[in-house]
Scaffold this motif. Sequence first.
Motif, PDB file in Angstrom:
ATOM      1  N   LEU A 222      -8.289   7.508  14.621  1.00 34.37           N
ATOM      2  CA  LEU A 222      -9.353   8.460  14.335  1.00 34.37           C
ATOM      3  C   LEU A 222     -10.703   7.760  14.262  1.00 34.37           C
ATOM      4  CD1 LEU A 222      -7.790  10.659  11.487  1.00 34.37           C
ATOM      5  CD2 LEU A 222      -7.751  11.064  13.962  1.00 34.37           C
ATOM      6  N   CYS A 223     -11.684   8.386  14.889  1.00 36.14           N
ATOM      7  CA  CYS A 223     -13.059   7.930  14.791  1.00 36.14           C
ATOM      8  C   CYS A 223     -13.912   9.158  14.482  1.00 36.14           C
ATOM      9  CB  CYS A 223     -13.511   7.248  16.086  1.00 36.14           C
ATOM     10  SG  CYS A 223     -15.036   6.295  15.921  1.00 36.14           S
ATOM     11  N   GLN A 224     -15.161   8.961  14.122  1.00 35.29           N
ATOM     12  CA  GLN A 224     -15.987  10.070  13.682  1.00 35.29           C
ATOM     13  C   GLN A 224     -17.462   9.770  13.897  1.00 35.29           C
ATOM     14  OE1 GLN A 224     -14.670   9.132   9.517  1.00 35.29           O
ATOM     15  NE2 GLN A 224     -16.808   9.569   9.022  1.00 35.29           N
ATOM     16  N   ASN A 225     -18.261  10.829  13.949  1.00 33.85           N
ATOM     17  CA  ASN A 225     -19.713  10.690  13.884  1.00 33.85           C
ATOM     18  C   ASN A 225     -20.191  11.643  12.788  1.00 33.85           C
ATOM     19  OD1 ASN A 225     -22.127  10.044  16.520  1.00 33.85           O
ATOM     20  ND2 ASN A 225     -22.419  10.055  14.303  1.00 33.85           N
ATOM     21  N   THR A 226     -19.530  11.554  11.652  1.00 33.39           N
ATOM     22  CA  THR A 226     -19.845  12.328  10.465  1.00 33.39           C
ATOM     23  C   THR A 226     -19.963  11.352   9.305  1.00 33.39           C
ATOM     24  OG1 THR A 226     -17.479  12.738  10.204  1.00 33.39           O
ATOM     25  CG2 THR A 226     -18.792  14.498  11.211  1.00 33.39           C
ATOM     26  N   GLY A 239      -0.462   7.742   7.578  1.00 29.14           N
ATOM     27  CA  GLY A 239       0.102   6.551   8.186  1.00 29.14           C
ATOM     28  C   GLY A 239      -0.400   6.239   9.584  1.00 29.14           C
ATOM     29  N   VAL A 240      -1.634   6.673   9.907  1.00 28.77           N
ATOM     30  CA  VAL A 240      -2.249   6.313  11.191  1.00 28.77           C
ATOM     31  C   VAL A 240      -3.482   5.451  10.902  1.00 28.77           C
ATOM     32  CG1 VAL A 240      -1.397   8.416  12.288  1.00 28.77           C
ATOM     33  CG2 VAL A 240      -3.682   8.408  11.274  1.00 28.77           C
ATOM     34  N   HIS A 241      -4.222   5.123  11.954  1.00 28.08           N
ATOM     35  CA  HIS A 241      -5.385   4.252  11.780  1.00 28.08           C
ATOM     36  C   HIS A 241      -6.691   5.022  11.966  1.00 28.08           C
ATOM     37  CE1 HIS A 241      -2.438   0.875  12.687  1.00 28.08           C
ATOM     38  NE2 HIS A 241      -2.975   0.552  11.523  1.00 28.08           N
ATOM     39  N   ALA A 242      -7.751   4.453  11.414  1.00 26.30           N
ATOM     40  CA  ALA A 242      -9.076   5.074  11.513  1.00 26.30           C
ATOM     41  C   ALA A 242     -10.149   4.003  11.443  1.00 26.30           C
ATOM     42  CB  ALA A 242      -9.274   6.101  10.395  1.00 26.30           C
ATOM     43  N   PHE A 243     -11.347   4.413  11.829  1.00 24.25           N
ATOM     44  CA  PHE A 243     -12.506   3.527  11.779  1.00 24.25           C
ATOM     45  C   PHE A 243     -13.572   4.139  10.879  1.00 24.25           C
ATOM     46  CE2 PHE A 243     -10.497   2.903  15.916  1.00 24.25           C
ATOM     47  CZ  PHE A 243     -10.325   1.526  15.935  1.00 24.25           C
ATOM     48  N   GLY A 244     -14.169   3.321  10.040  1.00 23.25           N
ATOM     49  CA  GLY A 244     -15.290   3.786   9.241  1.00 23.25           C
ATOM     50  C   GLY A 244     -16.504   3.998  10.117  1.00 23.25           C
ATOM     51  N   TRP A 245     -17.422   4.813   9.628  1.00 20.52           N
ATOM     52  CA  TRP A 245     -18.623   5.129  10.411  1.00 20.52           C
ATOM     53  C   TRP A 245     -19.850   5.070   9.506  1.00 20.52           C
ATOM     54  CZ3 TRP A 245     -18.546   5.400  15.564  1.00 20.52           C
ATOM     55  CH2 TRP A 245     -19.669   5.878  16.237  1.00 20.52           C
ATOM     56  N   ASP A 246     -20.848   4.341   9.944  1.00 15.41           N
ATOM     57  CA  ASP A 246     -22.099   4.129   9.216  1.00 15.41           C
ATOM     58  C   ASP A 246     -21.930   3.131   8.075  1.00 15.41           C
ATOM     59  OD1 ASP A 246     -23.673   5.918  10.755  1.00 15.41           O
ATOM     60  OD2 ASP A 246     -22.893   7.596   9.612  1.00 15.41           O
ATOM     61  N   SER A 247     -20.865   3.253   7.294  1.00 15.88           N
ATOM     62  CA  SER A 247     -20.616   2.337   6.180  1.00 15.88           C
ATOM     63  C   SER A 247     -19.185   1.816   6.242  1.00 15.88           C
ATOM     64  CB  SER A 247     -20.822   3.057   4.846  1.00 15.88           C
ATOM     65  OG  SER A 247     -22.141   3.515   4.690  1.00 15.88           O
TER      66      SER A 247
END
Length: 368
Positions: A222-226, A239-247
């Motif tokens: 998961l990625c985001q622009n929020t 249990g999946v992966h994600a990326f932080g956004w802005d911080s």
Amino acid sequence: MQTMTHENKPGNNRWIATLAGACLAAVALVADAQQPLKVAFVYIGPVGDGGWTYQHDLGRQALEKSLGAKVKTIHVENVPETADAERVIRQLAAGGNDMIFTTSFGYMEPTLKVAKLFPKVHFEHATGYKSAANAVSYEARFYEGAYLLGVIAGKMTKTNTLGFIGSFPIPEVIRNIDAYTLGARSVNPKIKTKVIWVDTWYDPGKERQAAETLIAQGADMLCQNTDSPAAVQVAEEKGVHAFGWDSDMSKYGPHAHLTANTENWGVYYIDEINKQLAGTWTGNRNTRWGIKEGLVVLSPLNPSVPADVVKLFEERKKAIIDGTLLPFAGPLKDNTGAVKVEAGKALLDEQLLSIKWYVEGVDGSIPK
């Protein structure tokens, strides 16, 4: 007969008065020089959002720490991109602030409108593309970091399905979705990116629902622009992966969070205020800094990232810094198969600023 002494000669009186006036003027100049530069910041969300606004406020704090008594800053948070924005910006200009930073895309037109009314105040607008004699725009080449997130996602996905939570379908967000997909497909051509638009910068509830839906559709990255850490929290739970956004959002998902695409706004704010203090600040500029300039910063990689992926990540980052890797270099097709960039060419800044198409690999179409 009255004797005229040195003290009461008319010429001397005029000389004394002139000297006194000059001294008073000098004192006034020194006092004025000692007055701190008044700098205001306008924020779209709460300082505690854990993302975009939080990171800008860290930049404001870095400015205060670096320049000390030379500056005095204030900030206004939770300002919507409506008529309220113009009202707040106007109040700050009328309130004696020397510089005003407006930190969201939707503040562009209100900023320019107020700038016309206050020509002696200097304005800086984040993520826009318009400027004026007393107004400049600035932004991060955030797509550089998004590309690198995609490289990690493309190497580590098990489902070949990536999820992206979009705020608003504006070029700033679209090019991050595209860059993320390009990075992933550069190492795994089977990648597909699914996008859900939430029509808000900050709404943890909506962001959570979007993350859950994307996972249900097969996304394991998961990625985001929020702006909230909701997606990272959901990834941790599922249990999946994600990326932080802005911080850096690793504290919200210590296992899920692989790295974050963040900004060090302080380097820019300090540079601009130093220009103002030195009298070298100029308007009609558009500044875009990226990884090379230290504005775009990738947070530490999760220890779970495989060594070969770490090596590739660092190689690609170095290539972006030295200019040998351009994320939007051709050949590029959109997701309908039309050639958008020929081999040997790359999108120019002007084209990136107005991009309104998905690259090959992104599912669906951009909302009107």
